[in-house]
Each structure stands twice: as C-alpha cells, then as structure tokens.
Design an enzyme around this catalytic site. Structure first.
Site, mmCIF file in Angstrom:
data_model
loop_
_atom_site.group_PDB
_atom_site.id
_atom_site.type_symbol
_atom_site.label_atom_id
_atom_site.label_comp_id
_atom_site.label_asym_id
_atom_site.label_seq_id
_atom_site.Cartn_x
_atom_site.Cartn_y
_atom_site.Cartn_z
ATOM 1 N N LYS A 260 33.732 21.778 2.805
ATOM 2 C CA LYS A 260 33.786 20.693 1.830
ATOM 3 C C LYS A 260 32.409 20.495 1.191
ATOM 4 C CE LYS A 260 34.629 15.751 1.474
ATOM 5 N NZ LYS A 260 35.128 14.520 2.088
ATOM 6 N N GLU A 266 26.594 25.933 10.385
ATOM 7 C CA GLU A 266 27.394 26.953 11.081
ATOM 8 C C GLU A 266 28.118 27.844 10.067
ATOM 9 O OE1 GLU A 266 27.389 23.752 11.743
ATOM 10 O OE2 GLU A 266 27.266 23.396 13.908
ATOM 11 N N GLY A 332 37.464 15.890 5.575
ATOM 12 C CA GLY A 332 37.581 17.224 6.160
ATOM 13 C C GLY A 332 38.772 17.346 7.105
ATOM 14 N N ARG A 333 38.940 16.375 7.974
ATOM 15 C CA ARG A 333 40.018 16.469 8.981
ATOM 16 C C ARG A 333 41.387 16.137 8.393
ATOM 17 N NH1 ARG A 333 36.267 12.718 9.807
ATOM 18 N NH2 ARG A 333 36.785 10.511 9.851
ATOM 19 N N GLU A 418 37.389 11.877 15.688
ATOM 20 C CA GLU A 418 36.381 11.736 14.638
ATOM 21 C C GLU A 418 36.745 10.541 13.751
ATOM 22 O OE1 GLU A 418 35.378 14.808 11.479
ATOM 23 O OE2 GLU A 418 33.865 15.332 12.952
ATOM 24 N N HIS A 449 51.206 23.258 35.447
ATOM 25 C CA HIS A 449 50.602 23.952 36.588
ATOM 26 C C HIS A 449 49.099 23.736 36.639
ATOM 27 C CE1 HIS A 449 54.294 25.980 37.813
ATOM 28 N NE2 HIS A 449 54.591 25.932 36.522
ATOM 29 N N LYS A 573 23.052 16.984 14.516
ATOM 30 C CA LYS A 573 22.776 18.033 13.509
ATOM 31 C C LYS A 573 21.309 17.988 13.097
ATOM 32 C CE LYS A 573 27.193 17.793 11.006
ATOM 33 N NZ LYS A 573 27.762 17.463 9.705
#
Ligand code: F6P
Length: 609
Positions: A260, A266, A332-333, A418, A449, A573
């Site tokens: 965005k 990253e 973004g999410r 977030e 399990h 960051k």
C-alpha cells in the site's frame, strides 16, 4: 446436567477475570499505550470528534445489566437445551450462504437483549451507517474507511462520492484493469522478456499485502487455473526469497510487488532481491545484455506493482502503466478485495474473483440492513464482547474444519488484533474496558491432537468458532466410509463435547476405575459458534472474510476504538532502522543501546558465521 466442577470453573472465570484488568493497568500507567499521548487533532477532525466522540459502553445502562446478569448466570447448556427445544433454531442465523449456530454459547435471551441494547446505546447503527457513507471514521489517520466500496456492484445507487472522487467509477475502472491483466496472463498473451508465457506468479508483500491473497489462494485451490502457480514472498529472512525462487524459471516468472505504502522495508528489500535474482538468472543464461536498457525491459516484463504510492513505484523502476492502484481509504488488512488481490484474480480468473467480491457484498448488505438482533456480524461481535468483558475470556479460537482454510486463523490474527489491539479510544482517551482478545487457531482435526485438551479441561474460558463446509473440495471414499463425513463427525463431536461435557456419573457408568473418574470428567459449558456453508466457493469465502471484518468493527465500536489505524507497529520498525548499524559493526551505535540489547547484538556478532 453438567458437573458441579464445570460450573465452578466457569464461575471462577466470572469472578476472577471480570472487569478488564487492562483498564486498571491503563489507568495506573502500568501499560504504556504504544500510540503515546493523545495527539492534537486538526480543526476539522476535532469537529468530527466532538460530534462522534465514543460513548463509554460502561456508562450505558445495559452494561450494568450485563454485569449483574453475568454475576447471576449459572451456565448450563445441558439444562438450557433441555428446557427449550427451540433454542438451536432460535439462535441459528443465516446470512447469505452462511449458516451460523450460536446456540452453544453461554447466553440466554436476556444476554442477547442486553447486548443489543448495549450496541444501540453506543450508537452502533449510526457507526455502521457512517462507515458505509464514507465518513472519516479512521480519525488518527483522517481517512474514510471504505473497503465496503471495493465490492459495490457497478452502478449501485446512490452513487458514492468522497471529496471529488467518484468511488464506484474508480473501483470498477481498476477492476477492469486487473481483469484485463489477469486475462492476459492466463491466456499467455502476457509474455516475459524472452517471449515465454507466465507459469509462476510471486506476490511480494507483507501483512495485509500478503495474508489475504495467500489465505484465499490456498482456500480456493480448486478454482486455480492449470498451469498457473502463485507463491508468496513476505519475510525479510533471506531464507524466504532463497526458497521461493530456488526452483523458479526466470523466463516464466512474474513478480507482483504489493505494498500500500511502497515503503515497507521487508517488501522493498525482497523486491530488490527478486529483481537481482531475475537479472542474474537471465544473464547466466545469456538472455540479458549487461546494460540498463535491457535490465529495465526485463523489469517491465516481469514486475508489476500494486500500491497507492505511484511515485515510489516509479522510483523502484516499475512502469506505472503496470501498476494497479487503490486508495488510502482501504486499510491493508481490509485490502484482499482491492488490487492487492491481483495474484488471486490471476489464479482463479476474473469471473471467480467477481464472485468473491459479490460474497463480500452479500454480507455488507446483511450487516448494513439487518436489525441488530438478527444481524450475524453484530451478534458475533457482541458475543465476543460478552466473553471478554463479562466472562473474562482473553483469547478466541478459530478452528476451520477445512484444510483449505488452514491460513484463515493467521489471516484473522492481523484483521482482529491489528484492528482492536488498542488501549486508546478514537478521541485519544484511554479505553474504559478490556479490549482486543488474542485470536488463534489451527485446522481441525490437527488442533484436536494438539491444544484441545486445554479448551476441554483447562481453567481458561476460550470461546471457539468452528467453521466447515458441507461439500468438500476433494471427496474421498475409503471403502464404505466417506472421509469428509468422518472429518465432519469430529466437528459435530467436538462442539457437542465442549458444550455438554461428561459428568462423573456418566464416567462411572462406563465402569471406570474410581481413582481416575475425576480426570475423565468433562466440565462442558465451553462456548462455541458453528459456522457452516454449502461449499467453499469464491463467494462463500468472500462472505466468511466479510463476516469477520464486521465482527471486528462491531467490537471496535463497542470499545470506542479506531479499528483502522495501527500505530502500535511503528516503534519497532523505527528502532530496527536505528539499530541496524550496530548489528553491522558500528560501535558508536552499539554503545548507545541498553545493556540487554547491546549484549544480544554482541552475541549475534560473535556467533554469526
Ligand atoms: O506494519 C503493519 C502494516 O502497516 C500493515 O498494516 C500492513 O498490512 C503491512 O504493514 C504492509 O504494509 P504495506 O502494504 O504498505 O507494505
């Protein structure tokens, strides 16, 4: 009836955790809000804030009612089902293709009434309307919140205008651009620099620019076109880029750089490494001349971008003609249904992507128009509030009985945490209640399990959503056994065991040695919501994602939170950028660090081969 131990366990949860420890922590300053002190608001925003300041939920009469109700509640799912044969029917809701059974929750009709009164009391209906209208409800970023506009059908009335933008027209223009590009790739008309069609698409992005498309790609694997594979590169750990590109053919690989902001370290680092890989591999094959023109041509044919920041895309060297835009009013999410979904659109094709969007829209309309008491996202959001604020739950499990949804819990972690992991309200004042429970999960039956022991017999209250579809993507018959039916028998069994448990008398009746009877008792009264749909189609997946988007919004509104900013991710960051020189040998920067960080960096430097 559930055993006395079961009731005691739940009562314990009620007594020990109710009231939201975070509130005290915030008020006494023991938890430092990551966003820092309330920021001054600009005049226009201040005006908006004054008129829409959050209503403290604890001041709404229904809050006190819920508190009293929780104190008096004796959870008894066995008894409640026995007394009321209509309970399952009354508490089962449908929204689009989703069939949701809320009846195995620790609620009575009083709970539901009080919760909907609470929602009315904090103005949830007005907030819903404000979001759909495009009001700037993301106040700390001064932005509208309009992911719902991404799935509005073309020409839907009334038109949606934000400032000077005709939102519907822009959304559909970008969709056409995406669909055209997806078609070019799928039909082989889009060719790499050596003239070969694309076989592998690598989406480079992180957070919302990765989790949504990655989750949806695996969920919709049966809809993916033959001959197209999509991979997802997100982590800055060089292992990720090395492993993702290891067996790739540069001639047939297309990279989509999705960011965005186009400023995420990253993503940009991975994109640069991928670009270098492309150049190196093509050169090694003698397919790339060593001049800038040739390199740029290779980038133009093998890199496209998805972003709101066209200037930064151009700076990176990607042709802005090959860039798919979106807008600052898409978080973004909340962006899998924007151009961020380009890799998915290529994989499943424009028709399926359109169905995916239509699924979202179905739930948008349900959320926007259905009365609170029958509104599925509203009720599920309110149930979460009930568990967090009145019954002391600190986490929420999401358990898909569908291998295709194996990335769904990870996707939901960003969406929910977030969004609502905040200790300030949208006017900058501290929250007045506990907020933001931890979401986690794994697909059933693997989870059974691993961690179900704690859900069944532990001391914590963990509400859980079970999700399944009736018709599997891969039906399989083993002799007489339909393996999917065997799989879903586990879904039904687990929700039943969690709700109704097993009493000491029932354990004894099986002839169990008295010494181990207590260990074999299941307290029951462990709340679950069961969500089912006919099949995991693109439309159903869109509905499911949208359901959780609006659950998250509902909770945020009750708590008075701006669910659309994420200032809490910024400090780490910034510090990574500041610390990086020390990691690479700068003694002065190292000396500036605290003793613990200094010693960790020294350890790293000494042991790094
Ligand atoms: O750091 C968190 C975050 O800002 C997320 O909200 C976002 O989804 C992710 O980083 C990636 O951001 P971008 O799409 O701008 O690269």
């Amino acid at each position: 009836m559930a055993g006395a131990g079961a009731l005691r366990a739940i009562r314990w949860a009620l007594v020990d955790h109710r009231g939201g420890p975070n509130v005290t922590s915030v008020q006494t300053g023991r938890v430092t809000p990551t966003a820092g002190p309330p920021q001054p608001v600009r005049a226009r925003r201040k005006e908006a804030l004054v008129s829409t300041a959050p209503i403290d939920p604890t001041g709404v009469p229904a809050w006190a009612g819920l508190r009293e109700h929780a104190e008096q509640l004796e959870p008894d799912l066995r008894g409640w089902f026995a007394e009321d044969p209509g309970r399952a029917e009354e508490l089962t809701l449908t929204a689009g293709d989703l069939h949701a059974d809320l009846s195995k929750n620790l609620i009575t009709s009083t709970t539901v009434n009080l919760l909907t009164e609470l929602a009315e009391g904090v103005g949830l209906p007005e907030r819903i309307a404000a979001m759909f209208r495009g009001d700037r409800i993301n106040v700390t970023e001064d932005r509208a919140v309009l992911h719902t506009a991404l799935r509005r059908p073309a020409g839907m009335q009334p038109a949606l205008q934000i400032d000077d933008q005709d939102v519907n027209a822009d959304v559909h223009h970008t969709l056409e651009q995406m669909y055209d590009f997806a078609d070019q790739v799928r039909t082989g008309r889009w060719r790499g620099v050596t003239g070969k069609p694309v076989a592998t698409v690598v989406n480079i992005g992180i957070g919302g620019s990765d989790l949504g498309p990655a989750m949806a790609y695996s969920a919709l694997a049966p809809y993916v076109a033959d001959g197209i594979e999509v991979r997802f590169l997100s982590n800055i750990d060089p292992a990720d880029v090395a492993e993702t590109t290891a067996d790739l053919d540069p001639e047939t690989t297309l990279f989509i750089v999705a960011s965005k902001t186009f400023g995420t370290i990253e993503t940009l680092t991975n994109a640069r490494m991928a670009r270098q890989w492309l150049w190196d591999e093509l050169s090694a094959r003698g397919q790339l001349a060593s001049n800038n023109r040739a390199r740029n041509r290779a980038v133009a044919k093998h890199f496209v971008a998805v972003s709101t920041a066209l200037d930064r895309v151009a700076e990176f060297g990607i042709d802005t003609d090959n860039t798919f835009g979106f807008w600052d009013w898409v978080g973004g999410r909340y962006s899998v249904d924007s151009a961020v979904g380009l890799s998915l659109a290529i994989a499943i094709g424009p028709g399926n992507f359109a169905d995916f969007l239509a699924g979202f829209h179905t739930i948008d309309e349900h959320f926007r128009t259905t009365e609170l008491s029958r509104n599925l996202p509203v009720l599920m959001g309110l149930l979460n509030v009930w568990y967090v604020n009145f019954l002391g739950a600190e986490s929420h499990a999401v358990l898909p009985y569908s291998q295709s949804l194996h990335r769904f819990p990870a996707y939901l972690q960003q969406l929910t945490m977030e969004s609502n992991g905040k200790s300030l309200r949208w006017d900058g004042t501290p929250v007045t209640t506990a907020t933001g429970e931890v979401f986690w999960g794994e697909p059933g039956t693997n989870g059974q399990h691993a961690f179900y022991q704690l859900i069944h017999q532990g001391t914590r209250l963990i509400p859980a959503d079970f999700i399944a579809v009736a018709t599997p993507a891969h039906p399989w018959q083993e002799g007489d056994v339909d393996v999917h039916s065997l799989f879903l028998a586990n879904f039904f069994a687990q929700t039943k065991a969690l709700a109704f448990g097993k009493t000491a008398e029932e354990v004894r009746a099986e002839g169990t040695d008295e010494a181990v009877v207590p260990a074999r008792v299941f307290p029951g009264n462990r709340p679950t919501t069961s969500i089912m749909a006919p099949v995991l189609s693109p439309g159903v997946l869109g509905q499911l994602i949208c359901l959780y988007e609006h659950i998250t919004f509902t909770q945020g509104v009750i708590w008075g939170i701006d669910s659309f900013d994420q200032w809490g991710v910024e400090l780490g960051k910034d510090l990574a950028t500041q610390i990086e020189p020390a990691v690479n040998g700068d003694e002065e920067v190292l000396a500036d660090q605290d003793a613990s960080t200094r010693s960790l960096i020294r350890y790293y430097r000494e042991h790094r081969l």
